[in-house]
Design an enzyme around this catalytic site. Structure first.
Site, PDB file in Angstrom:
ATOM      1  N   ASP A   1      -6.384   4.677  -5.452  1.00 25.66           N
ATOM      2  CA  ASP A   1      -6.954   5.349  -4.533  1.00 25.66           C
ATOM      3  C   ASP A   1      -7.150   6.866  -4.967  1.00 25.66           C
ATOM      4  O   ASP A   1      -6.593   7.286  -5.552  1.00 25.66           O
ATOM      5  CB  ASP A   1      -5.946   5.247  -3.194  1.00 25.66           C
ATOM      6  N   MET A   2      -7.881   7.462  -3.989  1.00 22.12           N
ATOM      7  CA  MET A   2      -8.284   8.767  -4.317  1.00 22.12           C
ATOM      8  C   MET A   2      -8.517   9.478  -2.863  1.00 22.12           C
ATOM      9  O   MET A   2      -9.666   9.209  -2.503  1.00 22.12           O
ATOM     10  CB  MET A   2      -9.265   9.185  -5.262  1.00 22.12           C
ATOM     11  N   ASN A   3      -7.793  10.055  -2.428  1.00 19.60           N
ATOM     12  CA  ASN A   3      -8.016  10.690  -0.886  1.00 19.60           C
ATOM     13  C   ASN A   3      -8.422  12.152  -0.805  1.00 19.60           C
ATOM     14  O   ASN A   3      -8.330  12.687   0.390  1.00 19.60           O
ATOM     15  CB  ASN A   3      -6.690  10.366  -0.110  1.00 19.60           C
TER      16      ASN A   3
ATOM     17  N   ASP B   1     -12.478   2.323   5.524  1.00 18.17           N
ATOM     18  CA  ASP B   1     -11.187   2.442   6.303  1.00 18.17           C
ATOM     19  C   ASP B   1     -11.380   1.833   7.644  1.00 18.17           C
ATOM     20  O   ASP B   1     -10.419   1.368   8.234  1.00 18.17           O
ATOM     21  CB  ASP B   1     -10.533   3.593   6.423  1.00 18.17           C
TER      22      ASP B   1
ATOM     23  N   ASP C   1       0.698  -1.155  -0.085  1.00 20.12           N
ATOM     24  CA  ASP C   1      -0.029   0.026  -0.128  1.00 20.12           C
ATOM     25  C   ASP C   1       0.859   1.171   0.128  1.00 20.12           C
ATOM     26  O   ASP C   1       2.028   1.418  -0.411  1.00 20.12           O
ATOM     27  CB  ASP C   1      -0.919   0.183   1.055  1.00 20.12           C
ATOM     28  N   ASP C   2       0.421   2.442   0.384  1.00 16.78           N
ATOM     29  CA  ASP C   2       1.016   3.623   0.496  1.00 16.78           C
ATOM     30  C   ASP C   2       2.404   3.557   0.948  1.00 16.78           C
ATOM     31  O   ASP C   2       2.465   2.944   1.998  1.00 16.78           O
ATOM     32  CB  ASP C   2      -0.058   4.528   1.460  1.00 16.78           C
TER      33      ASP C   2
ATOM     34  N   LYS D   1      -4.024  -0.966  -6.789  1.00 17.24           N
ATOM     35  CA  LYS D   1      -5.180  -0.372  -5.917  1.00 17.24           C
ATOM     36  C   LYS D   1      -5.086   0.903  -6.276  1.00 17.24           C
ATOM     37  O   LYS D   1      -4.117   1.789  -5.896  1.00 17.24           O
ATOM     38  CB  LYS D   1      -5.155  -0.667  -4.404  1.00 17.24           C
TER      39      LYS D   1
ATOM     40  N   ARG E   1      -5.777  16.532   3.606  1.00 14.26           N
ATOM     41  CA  ARG E   1      -4.705  15.722   3.715  1.00 14.26           C
ATOM     42  C   ARG E   1      -3.338  16.110   2.989  1.00 14.26           C
ATOM     43  O   ARG E   1      -2.660  15.281   2.374  1.00 14.26           O
ATOM     44  CB  ARG E   1      -5.128  14.243   3.275  1.00 14.26           C
TER      45      ARG E   1
HETATM   46  C1  DGJ Z   1      -6.958   5.414   2.049  1.00 16.56           C
HETATM   47  C2  DGJ Z   1      -7.253   3.890   1.733  1.00 16.56           C
HETATM   48  O1  DGJ Z   1      -8.662   3.787   1.991  1.00 16.56           O
HETATM   49  C3  DGJ Z   1      -6.461   3.043   2.733  1.00 16.56           C
HETATM   50  O2  DGJ Z   1      -6.923   1.954   2.640  1.00 16.56           O
HETATM   51  C4  DGJ Z   1      -5.096   3.179   2.356  1.00 16.56           C
HETATM   52  O3  DGJ Z   1      -4.662   2.933   1.217  1.00 16.56           O
HETATM   53  C5  DGJ Z   1      -4.618   4.797   2.581  1.00 16.56           C
HETATM   54  N1  DGJ Z   1      -5.480   5.498   1.893  1.00 16.56           N
HETATM   55  C6  DGJ Z   1      -3.299   4.917   2.255  1.00 16.56           C
HETATM   56  O4  DGJ Z   1      -3.011   6.296   2.255  1.00 16.56           O
END
Ligand code: DGJ
Length: 714
Positions: A449-451, A518, A337-338, A447, A414
């Site tokens: 992602d988009m935060n 999460d 992951d990250d 995976k 973030r």
């Molecule tokens: C948000 C994701 O939902 C998590 O599972 C993880 O990948 C984090 N981002 C990593 O920054």
């Protein structure tokens, strides 16, 4: 069934939905077609019409802002500043298309160069009806055409004595919470203004007359296939009648249509079922499997994900240690992951600098992935292509690549901004580095992602047309995903947006599964999974077993309960295996092996929510595929004196015999407890039920069971 009615006096056409309900035979359909529409015919108006209301507009397929209408406009266009469309009928064309039957109804404004096409599609093997709309500026003049609303379609829910709805609300770490209630007279709006689908709501609604439950009753449901901002408005009129209109974009967003161009909405789908919310959910699941997912039939692998175990501290040593333990347990895919790139030691930097972390991964990722593959695991990587950290080489080189507005701040969330994927250079850059990454590392899994939601979202160079970012960003995310799938057909992609921020029928066209939240606490997860399952099938629901106490909520739960909750979807492991005891690792290995024997049924079978209150009281969920029946039983707060003890199974063959292959906890010899090898009539299992140990009223908290039955040949 539709009705196209032209009013010669006003030189205007209205296209109304005449019928939406149980499938009719062709002769019944012909008969129904001859009847007047519910309220809409001038002669047969049943709803109360006054000079202040036009109740029939609620039955229109796409009520426009124009004419004698005051309801929610599903299409709002102004030409040279003049609003109010007046549409004439042009044509209706029906034709087969890729295994479906399609109909396009073309309408045109009486004066302005605006054409509107209402499209719909029905499928022989699905109960879903798909609809969308296209607006064209057909040239011939340089009139300025501005669209402030373009819904994909409006759905009329047939007359009923009352109306109730089901939908989900949520928040980060609390997605997909089911809510239900009586529809108020007025307008009920669910919307996202975030540029992503959002955690707080999801673009679907179910409507019934208040009597439908999980197994019985008529339910009408609507869902939008779009992963950016959206709006879904349900109107209950004072005279009676309900309609749901849905589309992309949110209030205030404007799109300009230059001459000889068009804008096409995403699809909105409707599904009717007479078999309660369970029946309508299964119809959605079938449709998603047959017509939405890119590789529906693939079994989803049991994966390990490093996020909760190592956070940003990704090193060769930490990952290899986890991978060895994961492989020994029977995990099939290892996802880092990250934290693997740039100089990313926390969330303050490096999004955009997609090269291995020079200090923590000095040898890059190739050798590490070779070592992981040597353990028999496939490999995957986390990416966040739309994200950019101001502290990154990418942002320093291309500050103009982010969504931004002239003279406005660029607020961080973030510690990051959003890249403007509507720009072709950004889109192409993203595809290029992702393609290279997947190729060079032979990745099996991404995976994505988009935060961060959009804020100050614009594209200054586009001036008056900059609101297009709200559509084209999402379209280009789809396009990069599609290009990756085309170039790497074996690649599996997981969608994610800070947990479940981008779950919808749009993203599911390009992804194999989605990370729903999460929050990995199994009890909280149960309510989220319950809401999730109302539209989306178990094969797209990633679910990890993590540590106890849970990192998000601090709750202690047994490993077995955590597994049984995660087994209800695509099982994954997300705990810090380095800290798991030998006994835990062994138990996990047994449960993973068990999951593999039932995963086809869970991922591809029909799902039945067997009642109870998931996460609060005893509950159970059943899956059936061919001859296998899988039941997961839960009881989070064990010492509950009330509540059901007997669990009635469903959808079995009354006359068949079922053998118990996994009986779960048989404990004391209680009647109704299923011993391995015992045989039962389908009718007994459905009419009387079973008595799972997990549902006994007095006992430990967090009891759960996996029960598997096999239908025997006649
Ligand atoms: C948000 C994701 O939902 C998590 O599972 C993880 O990948 C984090 N981002 C990593 O920054």
């Amino acid at each position: 069934m539709l009705e196209i009615e032209t009013d010669p006096q006003r030189d205007e056409v209205t296209v109304r939905q005449k019928y939406w309900g149980p499938r009719l035979s062709s002769s019944a359909a012909r008969e129904a077609a001859a009847l007047p529409a519910g309220s809409a015919t001038p002669s047969g108006a049943r709803r109360h019409v006054t000079s202040f209301s036009q109740p029939a507009e609620i039955e229109e397929l796409l009520p426009v802002d124009g004419g004698l209408r005051w309801g929610v406009p599903a299409l709002q266009v102004s030409v040279d500043g003049i609003r109010s469309l007046e549409l004439r009928f042009v044509s209706a064309d029906a034709y087969p298309e890729n295994g479906s039957d399609r109909l396009d109804i073309t309408l045109q404004d009486r004066v302005f160069p605006v054409e509107v096409v209402l499209s719909m599609r029905v499928f022989a093997d699905s109960d879903a009806i798909e609809r969308w709309a296209t607006v064209r500026h057909h040239g011939g003049s340089d009139a300025t055409v501005e669209i402030t609303r373009l819904d994909s379609g409006s759905w009329f829910i047939p007359d009923a004595a009352d109306y109730h709805y089901r939908a989900v609300f949520g928040a980060w770490a609390e997605e997909n919470q089911l809510q239900r209630g009586r529809l108020p007279v007025g307008e009920l709006v669910f919307t996202s203004r975030q540029g992503i689908t959002g955690h707080h709501a999801n673009p679907w609604i179910m409507i019934d007359d208040g009597s439908a439950d999980e197994r019985y009753g008529e339910v009408w449901s609507v869902a939008l296939a779009w992963s950016g901002s959206w709006r879904m408005t349900t109107t209950r009129r004072p005279e009676g009648g309900v309609a749901v209109t849905a589309g992309f974009g949110h209030d205030g967003v404007r799109w300009n249509l230059p001459p000889n161009s068009e804008i096409c909405s995403p699809a909105v789908l409707g599904v009717y079922s007479a078999a309660g919310t369970g029946g309508v959910s299964r119809a959605w699941h079938r449709h998603v499997r047959r017509h939405v997912l890119p590789a529906a039939d693939r079994d989803r692998p049991v994966l390990f994900n490093s996020w909760e175990a190592t956070g940003f501290t990704v090193t060769e040593a930490t990952q290899l240690k986890l991978a060895r333990r994961a492989a020994a347990m029977g995990v099939e895919l290892f996802v880092i992951d990250d934290g693997w790139f740039g100089k990313r030691d926390d969330d303050r930097s490096s999004l955009g600098d997609w090269r291995p972390h020079a200090l923590r991964l000095p040898n890059g990722l190739s050798d590490l992935f070779d070592d992981i593959r040597a353990l028999g695991l496939k490999v995957g990587l986390w990416v966040e292509p739309e994200g950019v950290s101001p502290d990154s080489d990418l942002y320093r080189a291309h500050p103009d690549w982010v969504l931004n507005l002239s003279h406005r701040r660029r607020d961080y969330k973030r510690h990051q901004l959003v890249l403007n994927f509507a720009r072709h250079d950004v889109r192409d850059w993203a595809f290029e580095w992702l393609d290279k990454l997947v190729t060079e590392l032979s990745l099996d899994y991404l995976k994505w992602d988009m935060n961060r939601p959009f804020t100050q979202a614009g594209w200054p160079e586009q001036e008056q047309a900059q609101d297009r970012v709200w559509i084209e960003h999402t379209r280009n995310v789809y396009s990069v995903l599609q290009q990756l799938r085309t170039r790497h057909p074996h690649l599996q992609i997981e969608g994610c947006a800070a947990g479940g921020g981008r779950l919808d029928l749009g993203i599911l066209r390009y992804t194999d599964q989605v990370w729903p939240s999460d929050n990995t606490d199994p009890v909280d997860r149960q309510t989220a999974q319950h809401g999730f399952s109302h539209i989306y099938p178990a094969s797209v629901m990633s679910a990890w077993v993590t540590d106890s106490p849970n990192a998000n909520v601090g709750r202690h739960t047994p490993l077995r309960y955590r597994f049984h909750v995660a087994m209800a979807g695509v099982l994954g492991i997300g705990g810090d295996l380095a800290t798991w005891s030998p006994a835990e690792l062994e138990e996990a290995g047994t449960l993973i092996a068990q999951y593999k024997t039932v995963r086809r049924t869970i991922q591809h079978g029909s799902q039945y929510r067997l009642g109870g209150r998931p996460g609060a009281l005893p509950s159970a969920v059943q899956y059936v595929l061919n001859d296998q029946v899988v039941v997961l039983v839960y009881n989070p707060h064990g010492n509950v004196k009330s509540g059901p003890r007997w669990l009635r199974l469903t959808a079995l063959d009354h006359n068949a015999t079922y053998e118990v292959t996994t009986g779960g906890d048989t404990g004391d010899c209680v009647p109704g407890r299923l011993a391995n090898g015992s045989r039962w009539h389908g009718s007994t299992l459905m009419a009387v039920g079973i008595r799972p140990a997990a549902w006994e009223p007095i006992g430990e908290d967090y009891r759960s069971d996996l029960i598997v039955l096999q239908k025997l040949p006649d």
